[in-house]
Scaffold this motif. Structure first.
Motif, mmCIF file in Angstrom:
data_model
loop_
_atom_site.group_PDB
_atom_site.id
_atom_site.type_symbol
_atom_site.label_atom_id
_atom_site.label_comp_id
_atom_site.label_asym_id
_atom_site.label_seq_id
_atom_site.Cartn_x
_atom_site.Cartn_y
_atom_site.Cartn_z
ATOM 1 N N LEU A 1 -2.799 -8.004 -8.067
ATOM 2 C CA LEU A 1 -3.851 -7.109 -8.505
ATOM 3 C C LEU A 1 -3.554 -5.708 -7.977
ATOM 4 C CD1 LEU A 1 -7.037 -9.290 -7.894
ATOM 5 C CD2 LEU A 1 -5.967 -8.760 -10.092
ATOM 6 N N HIS A 2 -3.834 -4.714 -8.794
ATOM 7 C CA HIS A 2 -3.447 -3.327 -8.552
ATOM 8 C C HIS A 2 -4.698 -2.450 -8.631
ATOM 9 C CE1 HIS A 2 -1.191 0.435 -9.574
ATOM 10 N NE2 HIS A 2 -2.198 0.620 -10.378
ATOM 11 N N THR A 3 -4.974 -1.660 -7.591
ATOM 12 C CA THR A 3 -6.155 -0.793 -7.547
ATOM 13 C C THR A 3 -5.755 0.607 -7.096
ATOM 14 O OG1 THR A 3 -7.531 -2.694 -6.937
ATOM 15 C CG2 THR A 3 -8.482 -0.524 -6.613
ATOM 16 N N ARG B 1 -1.820 -3.026 -3.780
ATOM 17 C CA ARG B 1 -1.517 -4.222 -4.553
ATOM 18 C C ARG B 1 -1.581 -5.438 -3.631
ATOM 19 N NH1 ARG B 1 3.939 -2.991 -7.809
ATOM 20 N NH2 ARG B 1 4.564 -2.321 -5.742
ATOM 21 N N TRP C 1 0.841 -1.205 0.000
ATOM 22 C CA TRP C 1 0.000 0.000 0.000
ATOM 23 C C TRP C 1 0.868 1.244 0.000
ATOM 24 C CZ3 TRP C 1 -0.628 3.541 4.223
ATOM 25 C CH2 TRP C 1 -1.632 4.493 4.024
ATOM 26 N N PRO D 1 -9.734 -3.646 -10.024
ATOM 27 C CA PRO D 1 -8.468 -4.360 -9.797
ATOM 28 C C PRO D 1 -7.860 -4.817 -11.123
ATOM 29 C CG PRO D 1 -10.151 -5.115 -8.271
ATOM 30 C CD PRO D 1 -10.856 -4.240 -9.278
#
Length: 288
Positions: free
Chosen positions: A149-151, A128, A85, A191
């Motif tokens: 996964l990336h947000t 992530r 984060w 995501p």
């Protein structure tokens, strides 16, 4: 203005999962980021679109300290889960706005005129969550692959004397029906995947060379983005659980968000968010 950070909830979720025999590591650190953020808006005088720059036009800091938190759970010799984060929160006050602009959010036009004082906020949180697998292992080294996964969580705010009207009520590109003191726009990207490789080599007991490279690029619906994260560093273990890490890091995020409007002629607040870091970073971690 309230900004949402997903980290506490996900930490509780991760820590509350069924335990597996292995090592759990918490790493805290930070570095300075270089930001370049802009948004597509409309000139209320000409009705033409132009690019509003958050750093030069709205005076948000270009260089800012960027903290990060990383959780890693390594189990069954070869497997690990990670949660990463990063947070970039900025705000600034412009005493007299030079360029007036309009933006549309949810079929409502907001009119921000020149000459007035304006407080601007842009908060970005990047999260992530992923899995790593040690493909090759030796007595003093390991090489692995990761999939995550990336947000992005984006919170934009403006505070001042702001005109507001529905798209159908705008006359000669001007909103004069009412004024509000504050507007907020929140956007969350879906995501999106990132892929990576990593390698660690313990050359002396307690001293380890660490490296990783992660990459992400996708164009999906209204989002187009790229993430590059390359790190080369040195970990020093100074107690049984504590480690100090010094690394050289190249980190770049570049995301375009193209928002849609019911009125094809109206200009919606499209975002281009870019920030990068090239230089040293320092972190401390504890494994138990």
């Amino acid at each position: 203005m309230n900004s949402f950070s997903p980290l506490p909830l996900l930490m509780v979720s991760l820590l509350g999962a069924p335990a597996l025999a292995g090592d759990f590591t918490i790493e805290l650190g930070g570095f300075y980021s270089q930001s370049d953020t802009n948004m597509e808006v409309t000139d209320p005088t000409s009705g033409l679109g132009f690019t509003l720059d958050y750093e030069s036009d709205l005076q948000l800091a270009e260089n800012e300290f960027l903290p990060f938190v990383e959780l890693n759970y390594h189990f069954n010799d070869r497997h690990n889960f990670y949660l990463d984060w990063k947070q970039l929160h900025r705000n600034a006050e412009t005493q007299a706005l030079t360029n007036p602009f309009q933006i549309e959010i949810n079929d409502t036009i907001y009119d921000i005129r020149a000459g007035g004082k304006l407080n601007s906020t842009l908060n970005i949180d990047i999260l992530r969550l992923g899995y790593g697998y040690d493909v090759i292992q030796g007595s003093h080294y390991d090489i692995g692959l990761s999939l995550g996964l990336h947000t992005m969580f984006i919170n934009t705010g403006f505070e001042g004397v702001i005109g507001v009207c529905a798209t159908s009520e705008a006359l000669i590109n001007v909103c004069g029906s009412q004024a509000i003191p504050r507007i907020v726009d929140e956007h969350v990207t879906a995501p999106l995947p990132d892929f990576g490789v990593y390698a660690n080599y313990e050359f002396i007991q307690g001293w380890t060379l660490v490296s990783r490279a992660q990459y992400f690029f996708i164009k999906l619906n209204d989002v187009e983005g790229e993430l590059i994260d390359v790190k080369l560093g040195l970990d020093a273990q100074f107690t049984s659980g504590w480690r100090l890490s010094v690394a050289y890091n190249y980190y770049k995020v570049d995301v375009d968000i193209d928002q849609k409007s019911a009125d094809k002629d109206a200009k919606v607040a499209d975002y281009n968010i870019y920030y990068s870091f090239i230089g040293p970073m320092l972190s401390v971690s504890y494994t138990f």
